[in-house]
Design an enzyme around this catalytic site. Structure first.
Site, PDB file in Angstrom:
ATOM      1  N   GLY A   1       0.830  -1.223   0.000  1.00 43.18           N
ATOM      2  CA  GLY A   1       0.000   0.000   0.000  1.00 43.18           C
ATOM      3  C   GLY A   1       0.855   1.259   0.000  1.00 43.18           C
ATOM      4  O   GLY A   1       2.092   1.215   0.043  1.00 43.18           O
TER       5      GLY A   1
ATOM      6  N   LEU B   1       1.249   3.770   2.217  1.00 42.07           N
ATOM      7  CA  LEU B   1       2.053   4.108   3.397  1.00 42.07           C
ATOM      8  C   LEU B   1       3.310   3.234   3.462  1.00 42.07           C
ATOM      9  O   LEU B   1       4.417   3.715   3.742  1.00 42.07           O
ATOM     10  CB  LEU B   1       1.220   3.921   4.666  1.00 42.07           C
ATOM     11  CG  LEU B   1       1.901   4.350   5.943  1.00 42.07           C
ATOM     12  CD1 LEU B   1       1.958   5.871   6.031  1.00 42.07           C
ATOM     13  CD2 LEU B   1       1.181   3.786   7.167  1.00 42.07           C
TER      14      LEU B   1
ATOM     15  N   HIS C   1       2.182   9.383  13.795  1.00 43.03           N
ATOM     16  CA  HIS C   1       3.551   9.608  13.332  1.00 43.03           C
ATOM     17  C   HIS C   1       4.094  10.974  13.751  1.00 43.03           C
ATOM     18  O   HIS C   1       5.291  11.185  13.776  1.00 43.03           O
ATOM     19  CB  HIS C   1       3.685   9.368  11.821  1.00 43.03           C
ATOM     20  CG  HIS C   1       3.220  10.492  10.949  1.00 43.03           C
ATOM     21  ND1 HIS C   1       1.905  10.659  10.594  1.00 43.03           N
ATOM     22  CD2 HIS C   1       3.889  11.505  10.357  1.00 43.03           C
ATOM     23  CE1 HIS C   1       1.806  11.725   9.813  1.00 43.03           C
ATOM     24  NE2 HIS C   1       3.000  12.264   9.657  1.00 43.03           N
ATOM     25  N   TYR C   2       3.189  11.895  14.154  1.00 44.43           N
ATOM     26  CA  TYR C   2       3.690  13.184  14.630  1.00 44.43           C
ATOM     27  C   TYR C   2       4.552  13.028  15.878  1.00 44.43           C
ATOM     28  O   TYR C   2       5.465  13.804  16.118  1.00 44.43           O
ATOM     29  CB  TYR C   2       2.531  14.169  14.853  1.00 44.43           C
ATOM     30  CG  TYR C   2       2.404  15.062  13.631  1.00 44.43           C
ATOM     31  CD1 TYR C   2       2.184  14.495  12.386  1.00 44.43           C
ATOM     32  CD2 TYR C   2       2.593  16.443  13.704  1.00 44.43           C
ATOM     33  CE1 TYR C   2       2.134  15.269  11.252  1.00 44.43           C
ATOM     34  CE2 TYR C   2       2.549  17.224  12.570  1.00 44.43           C
ATOM     35  CZ  TYR C   2       2.323  16.628  11.338  1.00 44.43           C
ATOM     36  OH  TYR C   2       2.300  17.395  10.219  1.00 44.43           O
TER      37      TYR C   2
ATOM     38  N   LYS D   1       8.098  12.707  14.994  1.00 47.11           N
ATOM     39  CA  LYS D   1       8.819  13.823  14.359  1.00 47.11           C
ATOM     40  C   LYS D   1       9.844  14.349  15.359  1.00 47.11           C
ATOM     41  O   LYS D   1       9.540  14.510  16.545  1.00 47.11           O
ATOM     42  CB  LYS D   1       7.840  14.928  13.967  1.00 47.11           C
ATOM     43  CG  LYS D   1       6.997  14.517  12.762  1.00 47.11           C
ATOM     44  CD  LYS D   1       6.321  15.698  12.129  1.00 47.11           C
ATOM     45  CE  LYS D   1       5.455  15.251  10.972  1.00 47.11           C
ATOM     46  NZ  LYS D   1       6.062  15.408   9.671  1.00 47.11           N
TER      47      LYS D   1
ATOM     48  N   GLU E   1      -1.013  22.326   4.153  1.00 51.78           N
ATOM     49  CA  GLU E   1      -0.552  21.460   3.064  1.00 51.78           C
ATOM     50  C   GLU E   1      -0.952  22.046   1.712  1.00 51.78           C
ATOM     51  O   GLU E   1      -1.982  22.720   1.611  1.00 51.78           O
ATOM     52  CB  GLU E   1      -1.178  20.075   3.209  1.00 51.78           C
ATOM     53  CG  GLU E   1      -0.808  19.417   4.517  1.00 51.78           C
ATOM     54  CD  GLU E   1      -1.273  17.982   4.579  1.00 51.78           C
ATOM     55  OE1 GLU E   1      -0.504  17.103   4.216  1.00 51.78           O
ATOM     56  OE2 GLU E   1      -2.431  17.763   4.990  1.00 51.78           O
TER      57      GLU E   1
ATOM     58  N   HIS F   1      -2.846  14.337  15.364  1.00 54.54           N
ATOM     59  CA  HIS F   1      -1.544  15.003  15.341  1.00 54.54           C
ATOM     60  C   HIS F   1      -1.537  16.320  16.122  1.00 54.54           C
ATOM     61  O   HIS F   1      -0.691  16.545  16.980  1.00 54.54           O
ATOM     62  CB  HIS F   1      -1.113  15.314  13.898  1.00 54.54           C
ATOM     63  CG  HIS F   1      -1.124  14.133  12.979  1.00 54.54           C
ATOM     64  ND1 HIS F   1      -0.855  12.860  13.404  1.00 54.54           N
ATOM     65  CD2 HIS F   1      -1.349  14.032  11.642  1.00 54.54           C
ATOM     66  CE1 HIS F   1      -0.925  12.020  12.374  1.00 54.54           C
ATOM     67  NE2 HIS F   1      -1.224  12.717  11.298  1.00 54.54           N
TER      68      HIS F   1
HETATM   69  C1  BG6 Z   1      -1.573  12.065   7.789  1.00 57.79           C
HETATM   70  C2  BG6 Z   1      -2.853  12.533   7.198  1.00 57.79           C
HETATM   71  O1  BG6 Z   1      -1.806  11.435   9.012  1.00 57.79           O
HETATM   72  O2  BG6 Z   1      -0.726  13.192   7.991  1.00 57.79           O
HETATM   73  C3  BG6 Z   1      -2.589  13.224   5.876  1.00 57.79           C
HETATM   74  O3  BG6 Z   1      -3.702  11.398   6.969  1.00 57.79           O
HETATM   75  C4  BG6 Z   1      -1.590  14.352   6.075  1.00 57.79           C
HETATM   76  O4  BG6 Z   1      -3.779  13.746   5.339  1.00 57.79           O
HETATM   77  C5  BG6 Z   1      -0.361  13.846   6.805  1.00 57.79           C
HETATM   78  O5  BG6 Z   1      -1.225  14.800   4.800  1.00 57.79           O
HETATM   79  C6  BG6 Z   1       0.571  14.977   7.169  1.00 57.79           C
HETATM   80  O6  BG6 Z   1       1.758  14.445   7.658  1.00 57.79           O
HETATM   81  P1  BG6 Z   1       3.148  15.164   7.400  1.00 57.79           P
HETATM   82  O7  BG6 Z   1       4.125  14.298   8.091  1.00 57.79           O
HETATM   83  O8  BG6 Z   1       3.337  15.219   5.927  1.00 57.79           O
HETATM   84  O9  BG6 Z   1       3.025  16.514   7.999  1.00 57.79           O
END
Ligand code: BG6
Length: 792
Positions: free
Chosen positions: A40, A42, A209-210, A213, A248, A272
């Site tokens: 996929g 991700l 995932h934030y 970071k 974004e 996030h």
């Molecule tokens: C994801 C969202 O969790 O985070 C996306 O589903 C978003 O929509 C993304 O674009 C943003 O993450 P990053 O790391 O690019 O800031």
């Protein structure tokens, strides 16, 4: 063919004195990594790279690996795609080319694709792992399943993993779950309980995932290391506002089936940005490495956040979005999606430290730039008379810059008019030479800047933590539910709101600018209508009407829920003002339960001129539990109303259900005590306003059918029995309620429609339908019934 490349094979090290989990986490041996959804998006973008990174870091650790990409497609179709993805992984810059080529080759040989669809597929996988361990004489350390699939598939996969792929005892199992973890509070609860049937809590790693970071993971350490500078200013006296922003340029194309069900609030604000908000505002842990303490302090923030209503948010949708939805979801040209792709939400934390400080969370697709940051903007009271360019009179701010934007790299920035921060431990450095850029309105030279020496991907960081069994950067179930508890009411209240349409990119100009006024947020400019109103289908917004009529021969007000609550709140305030101007005090008796919550929120958020100082709050009824428990009616009133308004403590009158360290014992005389207090303080024992609800069985207050509700004689307060738990209750009697000047019965929701129909037909019979016994002797009864309850 399973690869036979083995690195150092080391048998289990004896770990004297450690706990079982720690021992498992540190045990060396063979690790099987399975990415379900391994081909996929991700997996392709981040996960395989993260696992390759893990592999290269572990190469000489004594652990060995096999990697499985799992998917629904048959192997012959998926294998070429799978290996194409794997070939795309890359080494860190410092790895020599030949070494990198060798590592990649080994990694590819350790990897294979497997179709993972049926229970048999999972059984085969388990057999394969076991056979391979046996053949190669390896000791197993653990199994890691990464579920990179839509959340609806989690429970089923977790069940298959549990029934077929659980390793032998002493070998760890870790299952990683990607957001979304549910759609709202209820669905998150259901998902948590379904997963709980297959997996132990310590086996689940809910990823955000934030938290991986680099800058986000340094927020707490930065606050701790710079405590001496921050302590005096991290409060309402100095902070102007906090902004947490993820802008974004990307759209949602290609992800619409997911995105349209979620929208920007569920996609990034609920997780996030909320995580960042808690890290910025939580109390610093005494012990930074105590995961429990950090979690406890985060939960306190959730508990202190003021409820979010419609007026704490503005939403938007980029213009092309609706067409993308029509195309990707095969909808007709009339189809209209109300899913927001932009949102700005203003939160307030009800803590003395942050009283009145707005925390604004902002995110949107198709904006002018890609950038993420959290900025704490401080008040600056210095006025520069001559040199306006002097740093003294410029904004004072601390910025946690997640990346992209003008700076292009993650960093922590502190304006030079604040303090010179301590440089973070570990791989961080102070940056003194930079391109001539400006960051959030100030030239970079106005900041002290520090940044990581090596940039790392969030997923790689988190994968390394999962591998070593560290859970501090993952989301616990309690934490998740607390977050949904905050966001769900806002999402519900916005569900039929029209987002403002914005063109996208630089054309948005100032269309999305908003204004913060008191506790409300609104767009700063008039909307430019991009879609003609006749093209707009969907729910109508102009159906607002408050209807007055009669119900059970008493007065009735009916409207859509929000307007009904607005009207009731206005009526309570009018009664309060009249009582205060006449006699100096207002005596208000409130019920528990969930129905009045919307009223409490309305009063707390909008009725700033309510005469709380002269209002006495009494309880209509109470459950026999300590007042601090979440089941307590008083706790409910406290959490949702009293703690948000300026009412003197001595005007608050909880029912004394706990005396002599026991609950509701007749001989402790709690009911009598409350009655005496009423007699003493309330003129003629007549409350000015009594707010009641009605249960599905017709009960009101804690007066239940069959409970001889008419038999309390002259008593004002009595112990009663409820068929539902907790059974013991304390309640105002019908006598006390019927002495009131005004009684409001609030009934809301479709679920109450049948009851409302039934009650409209029955005669007064308080023993069967206690609410029919409400007949104020000299006062006025008004039914407040929303359209859902009235019309079904
Ligand atoms: C994801 C969202 O969790 O985070 C996306 O589903 C978003 O929509 C993304 O674009 C943003 O993450 P990053 O790391 O690019 O800031």
């Amino acid at each position: 063919m399973f690869a036979t490349v083995l690195l150092l094979l080391v048998t289990l090290c004896a770990q004297g004195g450690n706990g079982k989990e720690e021992q498992e986490a540190q045990r060396l041996g063979h690790v099987s990594v399975v990415i379900v959804g391994g081909t996929g998006d991700l997996a392709k973008k981040y996960l395989w790279q993260g696992f390759f990174q893990l592999y290269t870091n572990q190469v000489s650790s004594g652990n060995t690996f096999s990697f499985y990409g799992g998917g629904l497609s048959p192997a012959d179709q998926a294998i070429p795609v799978f290996f194409e993805i794997l070939k795309g992984v890359s080494c860190n810059k410092d790895v020599p080319v030949e070494r990198c080529a060798l590592l990649k080759e080994q990694f590819l040989r350790l990897a294979q694709y497997r179709q993972l669809k049926t229970p048999e597929d999972y059984q085969d996988l388990a057999k394969h792992i076991e056979q391979q361990l046996k053949e190669e004489g390896m000791v197993e350390a653990g199994r890691l399943f990464y579920l990179s699939v839509p959340a609806f598939a989690y429970a089923d996969i977790a069940d298959k993993v549990n029934s077929s792929c659980r390793p032998a005892s002493g070998v760890w199992l870790r299952v990683v779950l990607e957001k979304p973890f549910g759609h709202d509070f209820r669905s998150a609860q259901i998902l948590a309980s379904q997963l709980g049937n297959s997996l132990k809590d310590e086996e689940m790693y809910r990823i955000d995932h934030y938290l991986g970071k680099q800058v986000v993971s340094k927020i707490l350490p930065f606050r701790i290391q710079n405590k001496k500078f921050l302590d005096p200013i991290w409060n309402k006296y100095h902070i102007e506002r906090v902004e947490i922003v993820l802008k974004e340029t990307l759209d949602a194309k290609g992800r619409i089936p997911f995105y349209d069900q979620y929208g920007v609030i569920r996609d990034v604000l609920q997780n996030h940005l909320t995580e960042v908000m808690t890290l910025l505002t939580m109390r610093l842990p005494v012990n930074q490495s105590s995961n429990e303490e950090v979690l406890r302090n985060k939960l306190k923030i959730f508990r202190s956040l003021q409820p979010l209503g419609k007026n704490q948010a503005v939403i938007g949708q980029y213009q092309a979005y609706n067409n993308e939805v029509q195309e990707e979801l095969n909808k007709t040209k009339e189809y209209l999606s109300l899913t927001p792709t932009f949102a700005a939400v203003m939160a307030h934390i009800d803590m003395a430290q942050y009283d009145g400080v707005p925390v604004v969370l902002i995110s949107g697709k198709k904006l002018d730039e890609r950038v993420g940051y959290a900025r704490v903007l401080f008040k600056n009271d210095i006025f520069c008379v001559q040199n306006h360019n002097s740093v003294h009179c410029k904004p004072k701010q601390v910025i946690f810059y997640f990346g992209h934007g003008s700076l292009q790299y993650p960093a922590i920035l502190v304006t030079k008019n604040l303090f010179k921060p301590v440089v973070m431990d570990g791989e961080w450095k102070e940056v003194t030479e930079h391109k001539d850029v400006s960051v959030l309105g100030l030239p970079i030279s106005d900041y002290y800047v520090q940044a990581p020496t090596v940039q790392r991907e969030a997923y790689s960081e988190l994968i390394a933590q999962i591998f070593s069994g560290r859970k501090d950067s993952f989301i616990s179930a309690e934490h998740l539910l607390a977050s949904w508890g905050l966001w769900t009411p806002l999402l519900d209240s916005l569900s039929s709101s029209y987002p403002r349409i914005y063109p996208g990119g630089a054309d948005n100009a100032n269309l999305l600018d908003f204004r913060l006024r008191g506790k409300e947020i609104s767009y700063a400019n008039e909307a430019v209508v991009i879609i003609a109103p006749d093209q707009m289908g969907g729910p109508s917004t102009d159906g607002f009407q408050v209807m007055q009529g009669k119900y059970r021969s008493a007065d009735m007000v009916s409207a859509w829920t929000e307007e009904l609550v607005e009207r009731l709140a206005a009526d309570v305030q009018a009664a309060a003002e009249a009582a205060v101007s006449e006699g100096g005090t207002f005596h208000l008796a409130l019920s528990g339960g969930s129905t009045p919550l919307a009223l409490f929120h309305r009063l707390a958020l909008y009725h700033f001129s309510f005469p709380w100082r002269d209002t006495h709050v009494w309880m209509v009824d109470e459950r026999c539990v300590p007042l601090t428990e979440s089941e307590s009616n008083f706790r409910n009133v406290h959490d949702h109303l009293l703690q948000h308004v300026r009412i003197p403590y001595y005007n608050i009158h909880p029912m004394p259900v706990q005396l002599n360290q026991r609950l509701c014992v007749e001989e402790d005389g709690g009911a009598l005590l409350y009655e005496r207090e009423v007699n003493k303080l309330v003129n003629g024992s007549s409350f000015h306003f009594v707010l009641l609800g009605v249960g599905y069985d017709g009960h009101t207050a804690s007066l239940f059918p069959g409970g001889k509700v008419d038999g309390h004689g002259d008593s004002l307060v009595a112990f009663t029995e409820s068929p539902a738990k907790p059974h013991q209750r304390m309640s105002l009697t019908l006598g006390a309620i019927n002495r009131a000047h005004k009684v409001a019965v609030l009934v809301m929701g479709k679920g109450k429609h049948e009851l409302i129909t039934q009650l409209s037909r029955v005669k007064d019979n308080p023993d069967k339908w206690p609410v029919t016994g409400i007949r104020p002797a000299n006062g006025r009864l008004v039914w407040y019934i929303d359209y859902d309850a009235l019309l079904g």
